[in-house]
Design a protein around this motif. Structure first.
Motif, PDB file in Angstrom:
ATOM      1  N   UNK A 192       0.823  -1.215   0.064  1.00 26.97           N
ATOM      2  CA  UNK A 192       0.050  -0.009  -0.154  1.00 26.97           C
ATOM      3  C   UNK A 192       0.965   1.202   0.010  1.00 26.97           C
ATOM      4  N   UNK A 193       1.871   1.225   0.652  1.00 28.99           N
ATOM      5  CA  UNK A 193       2.783   2.253   0.967  1.00 28.99           C
ATOM      6  C   UNK A 193       3.700   2.505  -0.227  1.00 28.99           C
ATOM      7  N   UNK A 194       3.914   1.465  -1.103  1.00 36.14           N
ATOM      8  CA  UNK A 194       4.906   1.571  -2.187  1.00 36.14           C
ATOM      9  C   UNK A 194       4.632   2.540  -3.035  1.00 36.14           C
ATOM     10  N   UNK A 195       5.780   3.350  -3.549  1.00 33.66           N
ATOM     11  CA  UNK A 195       5.442   4.363  -4.546  1.00 33.66           C
ATOM     12  C   UNK A 195       5.865   3.560  -6.062  1.00 33.66           C
ATOM     13  N   UNK A 196       5.049   3.529  -7.190  1.00 31.09           N
ATOM     14  CA  UNK A 196       5.443   3.006  -8.245  1.00 31.09           C
ATOM     15  C   UNK A 196       6.006   4.014  -9.433  1.00 31.09           C
ATOM     16  N   UNK A 197       7.234   3.775  -9.444  1.00 29.45           N
ATOM     17  CA  UNK A 197       8.085   4.511 -10.123  1.00 29.45           C
ATOM     18  C   UNK A 197       8.530   4.072 -11.469  1.00 29.45           C
ATOM     19  N   UNK A 198       7.588   3.729 -12.269  1.00 31.17           N
ATOM     20  CA  UNK A 198       7.807   2.949 -13.492  1.00 31.17           C
ATOM     21  C   UNK A 198       8.769   3.586 -14.475  1.00 31.17           C
ATOM     22  N   UNK A 199       8.546   5.036 -14.629  1.00 33.12           N
ATOM     23  CA  UNK A 199       9.081   5.700 -15.501  1.00 33.12           C
ATOM     24  C   UNK A 199      10.528   5.890 -15.263  1.00 33.12           C
ATOM     25  N   UNK A 200      10.937   6.031 -14.072  1.00 35.54           N
ATOM     26  CA  UNK A 200      12.336   6.036 -13.539  1.00 35.54           C
ATOM     27  C   UNK A 200      13.078   4.721 -14.066  1.00 35.54           C
ATOM     28  N   UNK A 201      14.362   5.234 -14.486  1.00 33.36           N
ATOM     29  CA  UNK A 201      15.081   3.949 -14.896  1.00 33.36           C
ATOM     30  C   UNK A 201      15.781   3.444 -13.642  1.00 33.36           C
ATOM     31  N   UNK A 202      15.761   2.264 -13.646  1.00 35.09           N
ATOM     32  CA  UNK A 202      15.695   1.380 -12.220  1.00 35.09           C
ATOM     33  C   UNK A 202      17.604   1.222 -12.073  1.00 35.09           C
ATOM     34  N   UNK A 203      18.151   1.525 -10.824  1.00 34.85           N
ATOM     35  CA  UNK A 203      19.518   1.584 -10.836  1.00 34.85           C
ATOM     36  C   UNK A 203      19.696   0.316 -10.495  1.00 34.85           C
ATOM     37  N   UNK A 204      20.509  -0.357 -11.244  1.00 31.02           N
ATOM     38  CA  UNK A 204      21.055  -1.715 -11.669  1.00 31.02           C
ATOM     39  C   UNK A 204      22.323  -1.971 -11.311  1.00 31.02           C
ATOM     40  N   UNK A 205      22.467  -1.665 -10.007  1.00 25.05           N
ATOM     41  CA  UNK A 205      23.837  -1.901  -9.301  1.00 25.05           C
ATOM     42  C   UNK A 205      24.031  -3.239  -8.689  1.00 25.05           C
ATOM     43  N   UNK A 206      25.237  -3.862  -8.618  1.00 23.76           N
ATOM     44  CA  UNK A 206      25.586  -4.666  -7.764  1.00 23.76           C
ATOM     45  C   UNK A 206      25.066  -4.655  -6.312  1.00 23.76           C
ATOM     46  N   UNK A 207      25.108  -5.491  -5.489  1.00 21.23           N
ATOM     47  CA  UNK A 207      24.994  -5.396  -4.060  1.00 21.23           C
ATOM     48  C   UNK A 207      26.074  -4.384  -3.532  1.00 21.23           C
ATOM     49  N   UNK A 208      25.850  -3.523  -2.816  1.00 20.69           N
ATOM     50  CA  UNK A 208      26.605  -2.397  -2.299  1.00 20.69           C
ATOM     51  C   UNK A 208      27.799  -3.159  -1.314  1.00 20.69           C
ATOM     52  N   UNK A 209      27.135  -4.018  -0.188  1.00 24.77           N
ATOM     53  CA  UNK A 209      28.042  -4.610   0.598  1.00 24.77           C
ATOM     54  C   UNK A 209      29.017  -5.560  -0.201  1.00 24.77           C
ATOM     55  N   UNK A 210      28.673  -6.132  -1.229  1.00 29.00           N
ATOM     56  CA  UNK A 210      29.501  -7.023  -1.983  1.00 29.00           C
ATOM     57  C   UNK A 210      30.705  -6.321  -2.843  1.00 29.00           C
ATOM     58  N   UNK A 211      30.233  -5.045  -3.206  1.00 27.57           N
ATOM     59  CA  UNK A 211      31.167  -4.171  -3.833  1.00 27.57           C
ATOM     60  C   UNK A 211      32.363  -3.845  -2.890  1.00 27.57           C
ATOM     61  N   UNK A 212      31.932  -3.465  -1.635  1.00 27.85           N
ATOM     62  CA  UNK A 212      32.832  -2.959  -0.499  1.00 27.85           C
ATOM     63  C   UNK A 212      33.713  -4.111  -0.026  1.00 27.85           C
ATOM     64  N   UNK A 213      33.342  -5.429  -0.169  1.00 28.64           N
ATOM     65  CA  UNK A 213      34.022  -6.576   0.320  1.00 28.64           C
ATOM     66  C   UNK A 213      35.173  -6.825  -0.450  1.00 28.64           C
ATOM     67  N   UNK A 214      34.683  -6.747  -2.010  1.00 26.33           N
ATOM     68  CA  UNK A 214      35.321  -7.240  -3.074  1.00 26.33           C
ATOM     69  C   UNK A 214      36.508  -5.972  -3.304  1.00 26.33           C
ATOM     70  N   UNK A 215      36.392  -4.873  -2.748  1.00 24.10           N
ATOM     71  CA  UNK A 215      37.663  -3.954  -2.587  1.00 24.10           C
ATOM     72  C   UNK A 215      38.877  -4.484  -2.087  1.00 24.10           C
ATOM     73  N   UNK A 216      38.578  -5.373  -0.888  1.00 25.25           N
ATOM     74  CA  UNK A 216      39.742  -6.123  -0.392  1.00 25.25           C
ATOM     75  C   UNK A 216      39.968  -7.341  -0.958  1.00 25.25           C
ATOM     76  N   UNK A 217      38.911  -8.319  -1.182  1.00 31.12           N
ATOM     77  CA  UNK A 217      39.367  -9.547  -1.667  1.00 31.12           C
ATOM     78  C   UNK A 217      39.474  -9.573  -2.873  1.00 31.12           C
ATOM     79  N   UNK A 218      39.352  -8.564  -3.673  1.00 33.57           N
ATOM     80  CA  UNK A 218      39.933  -8.735  -5.107  1.00 33.57           C
ATOM     81  C   UNK A 218      40.825  -7.848  -5.206  1.00 33.57           C
ATOM     82  N   UNK A 219      41.442  -7.021  -4.202  1.00 32.44           N
ATOM     83  CA  UNK A 219      42.343  -6.181  -4.216  1.00 32.44           C
ATOM     84  C   UNK A 219      43.990  -6.879  -4.826  1.00 32.44           C
ATOM     85  N   UNK A 220      44.664  -5.880  -5.663  1.00 29.86           N
ATOM     86  CA  UNK A 220      45.606  -6.290  -6.318  1.00 29.86           C
ATOM     87  C   UNK A 220      46.722  -7.158  -5.194  1.00 29.86           C
ATOM     88  N   UNK A 221      46.938  -6.473  -4.179  1.00 35.94           N
ATOM     89  CA  UNK A 221      47.897  -7.077  -3.103  1.00 35.94           C
ATOM     90  C   UNK A 221      47.267  -7.838  -2.233  1.00 35.94           C
TER      91      UNK A 221
END
Lengths: 72, 679
Positions: free
Chosen positions: B231-260
């Motif tokens: 009921x409370x949700x706002x439908x925003x069909x026209x807005x382009x949906x952000x399609x980013x990977x999971x933010x937490x995963x991106x943060x962790x990957x900064x370390x686990x896939x870091x060069x060194x």
């Protein structure tokens, strides 16, 4: 012609086309690397290969060789 | 086409889904732990099948199919999976297909859904990973998706089981509505052209815009109530949906896939995995050994020194013991691998390992099987199934026996104990580590050599590929990890177990016959001493010793005699049998505790019969260690290698190549050491 393998770390790009002649091209299309989609180079492994690209909210590790058929 | 559903047929529900879509979790919910894992006839592709748990009161079989990305196969194994989905060789066509869809990756997963619907399957879509979607401040309307797709759509939180009841109700409905004459469209009708594929994705993107909506940012209600939230949700069909990977995963990957840092973390994770396999398993293994030696001596007392008594205590119980002794390591290995995989790290590990491994013709996905090879080659070879490229898979299978499996530990331990001074046990640790490093480097060297001659050896030339999803980091689900661990352990017991027991029995026959009741001088000896003497006399006049004498000329250049030859023959049952057969041959009848000390003493005293030279010297013992590093002395591995590669070519080459290398390198080591005055 630039391809996904030329991306810099953190760089965004929009896919223009997928090179049909590459043996992995069909699989790449199937997993969502379709023209018009935005990709981001998120990470590079040691020796800069494979690379981690984000596509449609997912991260994929693919080899540079495979990334070279993603035309941007 | 599959025959129409007869009234007697139990409905078949097949679970389909992309990798990491929560398919297996759902399967575990519905099946409990009572599933069977079976191979598709004539292939290495496996599936799990079970009746739906009786408490759910649904009379149907549920089949967990291998994870597929699309109905258009891109490897021989995928083709088998897809073909079997349309018409399973044993169960026919599925009456209902449940597909799990990761709702945080909706468009990519809807692709397979659309293919299934186009092929006219009776589809139920189960949306999973809703927590990840909500973390992106998004939600999904299952009713809209249902009306667009024209099939049932349900939400399930597989971690808590929320939504499961709705799925069960809907399954009951679907089963009662099953019609007999629904025909499947063969897979040719599924889009294969690039243009059609792109059109399909364009349609999916339209659907995505329709069904996904942004959650009201003010509505930060953590305990999500669907009806209230809707009921409370706002439908925003026209807005382009952000399609980013999971933010937490991106943060962790900064370390686990870091060069060194990434490399450092990788080695840390591997080191922890490795040491825990050994440290956690060793007390359990000791315990199993204790239990079986107690059983063995107990039954010997019970049945006396008779044929039956000997068969039970030395043949059967020992054989059973050598199967079960590996169970702790296999359990712990698959446990840790399961946790790493479920958490999302394993895919990162494969990514980091891909470049170095691809240089020698392997694949990043070879890494886990190779690591498993340090516990046991059997599960390791089974684990190569994830490598889609046949050439890389065969090459990985080829070199896995070179990974120093845990069966070699007791052998190394004994031989190292012989080599090093008693008062400096730490040298033993260094020696053990050196053996491992040596075996890793030699296996990589051999892999690169084999890769050079791959046209002749592997004979597979499909193009190499590495496309791997790096899933979002999640808390591993213990139940799934445990189920998978048990599944693998059962497979080991079923596949390797019988072979090891048969071989132990065969070996027992070799060492017990033909002189079953040897005459010994009994005057002035206790009953125990008589029994010991009889055992030794029996083996000295057995078939095994005749066989050992035949191969003695081969053993001589290595500085060894027929007795070690017999033990080496015995190791074909399982490598650790080397220790017990040495004990038998050197007439060790010590009970309980210190069998190793007695063997060491016997080894120190042993002399080559015709020359009177010492049998075990620094040179010959080192040579023997080298022999064990390379030799392919495990018939169970040969059997599984035959099974997984589908021909005798690879296993035969493994036996020839590895035995030759073992012999030559061992010979060079012994001769070299002697040349430098070390004997």
């Amino acid at each position: 012609m630039r391809t996904a393998s030329d991306l810099k770390l953190g760089e965004k790009a929009v896919i223009k086309d997928i090179d049909n002649t590459h043996p992995s091209s069909h699989r790449l299309l199937e997993i969502g690397f379709t023209p018009g989609q935005e990709i981001v180079l998120l990470t590079k492994s040691i020796f800069n290969d494979p690379i981690g690209l984000s596509i449609r909210g997912t991260i994929f590790a693919i080899r540079k060789n495979e990334a070279s058929c993603i035309i941007i | 086409m599959t025959p129409a559903l007869t009234k007697n047929k139990i409905p078949l529900i097949t679970l389909v889904g992309q990798p990491n879509s929560g398919k297996t979790t759902l399967f575990n919910y519905l099946s409990g732990k009572n599933f069977k894992t079976v191979n598709y006839p004539g292939s290495t592709v496996e599936y799990s099948i079970s009746k739906i748990l009786s408490k759910f009161s649904i009379n149907a079989n549920i089949l967990d199919s291998p994870g597929i990305i699309s109905l258009i196969p891109s490897s021989p194994d995928e083709k088998i999976s897809v073909d079997s989905l349309f018409s399973h060789p044993k169960f026919g066509k599925p009456e209902i297909v449940i597909i799990t869809v990761d709702s945080s990756q909706l468009s990519r997963h809807l692709y397979l859904v659309k293919q299934l619907i186009d092929a006219n399957f009776n589809v139920i879509v189960v949306l999973t990973m809703l927590d990840l979607l909500r973390k992106k401040n998004l939600d999904i309307s299952e009713s809209k998706l249902s009306s667009i797709l024209g099939c049932k759509v349900l939400k399930i939180d597989s971690r808590t089981g929320k939504g499961l009841n709705e799925l069960l109700l809907s399954l009951k409905d679907s089963i009662s509505e099953i019609s007999d004459n629904e025909e499947l469209f063969p897979e040719q009708l599924v889009n294969t052209q690039k243009e059609k594929l792109l059109e399909s994705y364009r349609h999916i993107e339209e659907i995505e815009k329709e069904v996904l909506f942004r959650k009201d940012p003010d509505n930060g209600n953590k305990n999500f109530d669907i009806s209230e939230a809707n009921k409370k949700l706002v439908v925003l069909n026209s807005v382009r949906l952000p399609n980013k990977p999971d933010a937490f995963t991106l943060k962790v990957d900064k370390f686990t896939l870091h060069r060194y840092w990434g490399i450092l973390i990788f080695f840390l994770v591997m080191a922890v995995t490795f040491t825990s396999i050994f440290w956690l398993a060793s007390p359990l293994m000791e315990f199993i050994n204790e239990v079986f030696s107690l059983l063995s001596s107990g039954s010997e007392k019970l049945f006396g020194d008779t044929l039956i008594g000997n068969l039970i205590s030395n043949g059967l119980i020992n054989g059973l013991g050598s199967v079960l002794v590996f169970l702790p390591q296999i359990l712990i290995l698959f446990m840790i691998l399961g946790l790493l995989e479920d958490s999302g790290y394993l895919a990162r590990g494969a990514m980091l390992a891909d470049k170095p491994l691809s240089m020698i013709g392997l694949n990043g996905k070879s890494f886990v099987p190779m690591l498993s090879g340090f516990a046991c080659a059997i599960p390791a070879i089974m684990a190569t199934r994830t490598i889609s490229n046949r050439r890389e898979r065969f090459l990985t299978i080829f070199i896995i026996p070179l990974m120093s499996c845990s069966a070699r530990i007791p052998v190394y331990a004994l031989l190292i104990a012989f080599l090093i001074p008693q008062d400096k046990p730490w040298i033993g640790g260094i020696a053990m580590a050196s053996i491992y490093i040596f075996s890793i480097f030699s296996s990589l060297l051999i892999a690169s050599l084999v890769n050079k001659f791959r046209e002749k050896i592997i004979r597979e030339s499909d193009s190499s590929s590495f496309i791997l999803e790096l899933p979002a980091y999640r808390k591993p689900k213990l139940q799934d990890v445990l189920n998978n661990t048990i599944k693998n352990a059962t497979q080991y017991l079923k596949k390797a177990g019988p072979i090891i027991i048969y071989l132990s029995l065969f070996l027992w026959v070799l060492t017990y016959f033909p002189n079953t009741d040897p005459q010994v001088n009994v005057t002035g000896k206790t009953a125990e001493e008589v029994s010991e003497l009889k055992n030794s006399e029996r083996i000295m006049t057995s078939y095994a010793s005749s066989l050992g004498k035949i191969i003695e000329p081969v053993m001589k250049p290595l500085g060894l005699d027929w007795r070690v030859g017999v033990s080496l023959i015995a190791t074909f049952a399982a490598r650790e049998v080397f220790v017990s057969s040495l004990a038998l041959i050197f007439k060790i009848t010590e009970e309980g505790d210190n069998i190793q000390a007695s063997i060491l003493k016997a080894m120190k005293e042993a002399k080559i019969e015709d020359t009177g030279e010492k049998l075990f010297t620094t040179a010959t013992t080192t040579g023997l260690i080298i022999f064990f590093v390379f030799a392919m002395q495990c018939l169970s591995t040969v059997a599984i290698s035959r099974k997984e590669t589908g021909s005798w070519r690879i296993p035969a080459l493994q036996i020839i190549v590895f035995s030759t290398i073992a012999y030559v390198v061992s010979f060079l080591t012994v001769t070299g050491l002697r040349f430098f005055g070390i004997n």
